[in-house]
Design a protein around this motif. Structure first.
Motif, PDB file in Angstrom:
ATOM      1  N   ARG A   1       0.847  -1.203   0.000  1.00 60.59           N
ATOM      2  CA  ARG A   1       0.000   0.000   0.000  1.00 60.59           C
ATOM      3  C   ARG A   1       0.875   1.242   0.000  1.00 60.59           C
ATOM      4  O   ARG A   1       2.060   1.191   0.359  1.00 60.59           O
ATOM      5  N   ASP A   2       0.245   2.367  -0.349  1.00 58.49           N
ATOM      6  CA  ASP A   2       0.962   3.638  -0.259  1.00 58.49           C
ATOM      7  C   ASP A   2       1.545   3.790   1.137  1.00 58.49           C
ATOM      8  O   ASP A   2       0.876   3.514   2.132  1.00 58.49           O
ATOM      9  N   GLY A   3       2.791   4.212   1.201  1.00 54.78           N
ATOM     10  CA  GLY A   3       3.463   4.418   2.482  1.00 54.78           C
ATOM     11  C   GLY A   3       4.278   3.232   2.950  1.00 54.78           C
ATOM     12  O   GLY A   3       5.100   3.359   3.865  1.00 54.78           O
ATOM     13  N   ASP A   4       4.069   2.064   2.338  1.00 53.63           N
ATOM     14  CA  ASP A   4       4.841   0.875   2.727  1.00 53.63           C
ATOM     15  C   ASP A   4       6.279   0.993   2.230  1.00 53.63           C
ATOM     16  O   ASP A   4       6.526   1.470   1.119  1.00 53.63           O
ATOM     17  N   ARG A   5       7.211   0.539   3.047  1.00 49.58           N
ATOM     18  CA  ARG A   5       8.601   0.407   2.607  1.00 49.58           C
ATOM     19  C   ARG A   5       8.670  -0.824   1.714  1.00 49.58           C
ATOM     20  O   ARG A   5       8.089  -1.858   2.023  1.00 49.58           O
ATOM     21  N   VAL A   6       9.352  -0.695   0.582  1.00 45.83           N
ATOM     22  CA  VAL A   6       9.473  -1.806  -0.356  1.00 45.83           C
ATOM     23  C   VAL A   6      10.940  -2.038  -0.684  1.00 45.83           C
ATOM     24  O   VAL A   6      11.766  -1.130  -0.574  1.00 45.83           O
ATOM     25  N   SER A   7      11.224  -3.267  -1.092  1.00 47.57           N
ATOM     26  CA  SER A   7      12.594  -3.659  -1.430  1.00 47.57           C
ATOM     27  C   SER A   7      12.706  -3.919  -2.925  1.00 47.57           C
ATOM     28  O   SER A   7      11.749  -4.389  -3.556  1.00 47.57           O
ATOM     29  N   LYS A   8      13.868  -3.657  -3.468  1.00 48.31           N
ATOM     30  CA  LYS A   8      14.122  -3.888  -4.888  1.00 48.31           C
ATOM     31  C   LYS A   8      13.692  -5.304  -5.261  1.00 48.31           C
ATOM     32  O   LYS A   8      14.039  -6.268  -4.590  1.00 48.31           O
ATOM     33  N   GLY A   9      12.893  -5.415  -6.332  1.00 47.56           N
ATOM     34  CA  GLY A   9      12.437  -6.709  -6.818  1.00 47.56           C
ATOM     35  C   GLY A   9      11.156  -7.224  -6.175  1.00 47.56           C
ATOM     36  O   GLY A   9      10.586  -8.210  -6.637  1.00 47.56           O
ATOM     37  N   GLN A  10      10.690  -6.556  -5.130  1.00 47.39           N
ATOM     38  CA  GLN A  10       9.465  -6.982  -4.441  1.00 47.39           C
ATOM     39  C   GLN A  10       8.258  -6.828  -5.363  1.00 47.39           C
ATOM     40  O   GLN A  10       8.108  -5.823  -6.052  1.00 47.39           O
ATOM     41  N   VAL A  11       7.387  -7.834  -5.372  1.00 44.32           N
ATOM     42  CA  VAL A  11       6.140  -7.747  -6.129  1.00 44.32           C
ATOM     43  C   VAL A  11       5.195  -6.830  -5.358  1.00 44.32           C
ATOM     44  O   VAL A  11       4.891  -7.069  -4.196  1.00 44.32           O
ATOM     45  N   LEU A  12       4.754  -5.776  -6.026  1.00 45.57           N
ATOM     46  CA  LEU A  12       3.872  -4.787  -5.399  1.00 45.57           C
ATOM     47  C   LEU A  12       2.410  -5.060  -5.705  1.00 45.57           C
ATOM     48  O   LEU A  12       1.541  -4.750  -4.900  1.00 45.57           O
ATOM     49  N   GLY A  13       2.143  -5.604  -6.874  1.00 49.56           N
ATOM     50  CA  GLY A  13       0.767  -5.875  -7.253  1.00 49.56           C
ATOM     51  C   GLY A  13       0.687  -6.521  -8.613  1.00 49.56           C
ATOM     52  O   GLY A  13       1.706  -6.731  -9.284  1.00 49.56           O
ATOM     53  N   GLU A  14      -0.545  -6.860  -9.009  1.00 43.45           N
ATOM     54  CA  GLU A  14      -0.788  -7.488 -10.302  1.00 43.45           C
ATOM     55  C   GLU A  14      -2.063  -6.929 -10.926  1.00 43.45           C
ATOM     56  O   GLU A  14      -3.005  -6.581 -10.218  1.00 43.45           O
ATOM     57  N   TRP A  15      -2.041  -6.876 -12.241  1.00 43.39           N
ATOM     58  CA  TRP A  15      -3.239  -6.565 -13.021  1.00 43.39           C
ATOM     59  C   TRP A  15      -3.461  -7.746 -13.947  1.00 43.39           C
ATOM     60  O   TRP A  15      -2.517  -8.298 -14.518  1.00 43.39           O
ATOM     61  N   GLU A  16      -4.731  -8.108 -14.131  1.00 46.90           N
ATOM     62  CA  GLU A  16      -5.063  -9.191 -15.049  1.00 46.90           C
ATOM     63  C   GLU A  16      -6.259  -8.769 -15.888  1.00 46.90           C
ATOM     64  O   GLU A  16      -7.189  -8.138 -15.388  1.00 46.90           O
ATOM     65  N   GLY A  17      -6.210  -9.118 -17.178  1.00 47.70           N
ATOM     66  CA  GLY A  17      -7.306  -8.783 -18.076  1.00 47.70           C
ATOM     67  C   GLY A  17      -6.825  -8.662 -19.500  1.00 47.70           C
ATOM     68  O   GLY A  17      -5.874  -9.341 -19.906  1.00 47.70           O
ATOM     69  N   SER A  18      -7.455  -7.792 -20.258  1.00 52.52           N
ATOM     70  CA  SER A  18      -7.108  -7.574 -21.654  1.00 52.52           C
ATOM     71  C   SER A  18      -5.647  -7.132 -21.774  1.00 52.52           C
ATOM     72  O   SER A  18      -5.223  -6.167 -21.125  1.00 52.52           O
TER      73      SER A  18
END
Length: 86
Positions: free
Chosen positions: A54-71
């Motif tokens: 989520r916004d504000g979370d600390r993230v690390s290089k290469g970490q999966v943040l999210g996914e989109w699926e569809g067209s």
């Protein structure tokens, strides 16, 4: 609709489905998820959007943040804009 660039429209078959994963390019703090969600909705409200950070979370290089699926066409159009805000 006909959203998209000529390359996407001419090379990606209509109806082709895909999944896109958003990865952290570097260590940092995530921002822009709300804008990315709105971009996805405006381009194609049928895109399935999920985030593991989520916004504000600390993230690390290469970490999966999210996914989109569809067209596949919609994903290509939307991700180009959304990445400018993440």
């Amino acid at each position: 609709g006909d959203l998209g660039d000529v390359t996407t429209l001419s090379t990606i078959p209509e109806g082709r489905r895909a999944r896109a994963r958003f990865l952290a390019k570097d260590d940092g703090t995530l921002a822009g998820v709300g804008v990315a969600n709105e971009v996805a909705r405006l381009v194609d409200d049928r895109l399935e959007v999920s985030w593991s950070a989520r916004d504000g979370d600390r993230v690390s290089k290469g970490q999966v943040l999210g996914e989109w699926e569809g067209s596949a066409r919609s994903i290509l159009v939307a991700e180009r804009v959304a990445l400018n805000f993440l």
